[in-house]
Design a protein around this motif. Structure first.
Motif, PDB file in Angstrom:
ATOM      1  N   THR A  62       0.818  -1.217   0.000  1.00  0.00           N
ATOM      2  CA  THR A  62       0.000   0.000   0.000  1.00  0.00           C
ATOM      3  C   THR A  62       0.851   1.266   0.000  1.00  0.00           C
ATOM      4  OG1 THR A  62      -0.170   0.243   2.420  1.00  0.00           O
ATOM      5  CG2 THR A  62      -1.723  -1.262   1.343  1.00  0.00           C
ATOM      6  N   ILE A 110      -5.182  -2.491   0.338  1.00  0.00           N
ATOM      7  CA  ILE A 110      -4.408  -3.691   0.005  1.00  0.00           C
ATOM      8  C   ILE A 110      -4.880  -4.332  -1.292  1.00  0.00           C
ATOM      9  CG2 ILE A 110      -3.823  -6.043   0.755  1.00  0.00           C
ATOM     10  CD1 ILE A 110      -3.848  -4.986   3.637  1.00  0.00           C
ATOM     11  N   SER A 114      -3.111  -1.047  -4.100  1.00  0.00           N
ATOM     12  CA  SER A 114      -1.816  -1.676  -4.371  1.00  0.00           C
ATOM     13  C   SER A 114      -1.651  -2.059  -5.836  1.00  0.00           C
ATOM     14  CB  SER A 114      -1.633  -2.919  -3.497  1.00  0.00           C
ATOM     15  OG  SER A 114      -2.462  -3.985  -3.933  1.00  0.00           O
TER      16      SER A 114
END
Length: 244
Positions: A62, A110, A114
């Motif tokens: 992240t 996440i 990401s």
């Protein structure tokens, strides 16, 4: 064999489960692999077992600064980046009304942010090569409904894949998404989960859950030049669940 000979791959969430399966198979197919994960112990153990063609880097997917570090180390160690597998992901097992804002934002960061950060980070290197393959691991919950948070982000990964594929196609970079169904990992073999999965299997047309290696075969295909004319598409491996 050697379908990835001469290629360098980054696999996030690569220390265990499906990620470890992907990384292991990539090395066996001739690739050099950067394995990233927050689980340092598992990551170093896998790195050791795979030998000189694998390198573990502890990463928080992240954080942009962690992506910059991973890309620099990949280039410094192996000289290029041909493949990115955005595999890292989580789910929070709570009903929507019990989920906190912190829970929700963590899933988004996440599972979704990401993928954006990783894609953005590898594009300059892939552009220099004039080619590359980015494989985004979504889920069947990127096609049909499921848990709040997990489903939302997996649909987002599917949408991002299509948008990124269109932008990156002129650069020779392909972007596809993989949508696994239920996969047999250590997590679902424990306690009540094992019994729940066993009961659920009867609703899967193939009457069983998948092994991680079965999903790896699909990821390998998309990472390799075998899929040279595939971009912006979703590839499903769910035992027939979404065909019903």
């Amino acid at each position: 064999m050697n379908r990835l000979e001469g290629k360098v791959a980054i696999v996030t969430g690569g220390a265990q489960g499906m990620g470890a399966s992907h990384a292991t198979r990539f090395v066996s197919e001739g690739a050099k692999v950067i394995i990233t994960d927050i689980n340092e112990e598992a990551g170093k153990t896998l790195e050791k077992s795979l030998g000189k063609d694998a390198k573990f880097i502890k990463q928080d997917v992240t954080k942009k600064e962690d992506w910059d570090k991973v890309v620099k180390e990949a280039n410094d160690t192996f000289g290029q980046i041909d493949i990115l597998v955005n595999n890292a992901g989580i789910s929070v097992n709570k009903p929507m009304m019990e989920m906190t804002e912190e829970d929700y934002r963590r899933i988004v960061d996440i599972n979704q942010v990401s993928v954006f950060l990783g894609t953005q980070a590898v594009v300059p290197t892939m552009t220099e090569l004039g080619k590359g393959s980015i494989v985004n691991v979504s889920s069947i919950n990127g096609l049909v409904g499921g848990a709040v948070g997990y489903t939302d982000t997996k649909f987002a990964v599917r949408g991002f894949t299509k948008a990124a594929a269109l932008q990156l196609a002129p650069l020779g970079i392909r972007v596809n998404s993989v949508h696994p169904g239920v996969i047999e990992t250590p997590m679902i073999k424990q306690g009540d989960a094992a019994e729940q999965i066993k009961a659920f299997s009867k609703f899967i047309p193939l009457q069983r859950v998948a092994q991680p290696e079965e999903i790896t075969e699909l990821v390998l295909y998309l990472a390799s030049d075998d899929s040279s004319y595939s971009t912006g598409s979703e590839f499903v491996a769910d035992g027939g669940l979404t065909a019903q």
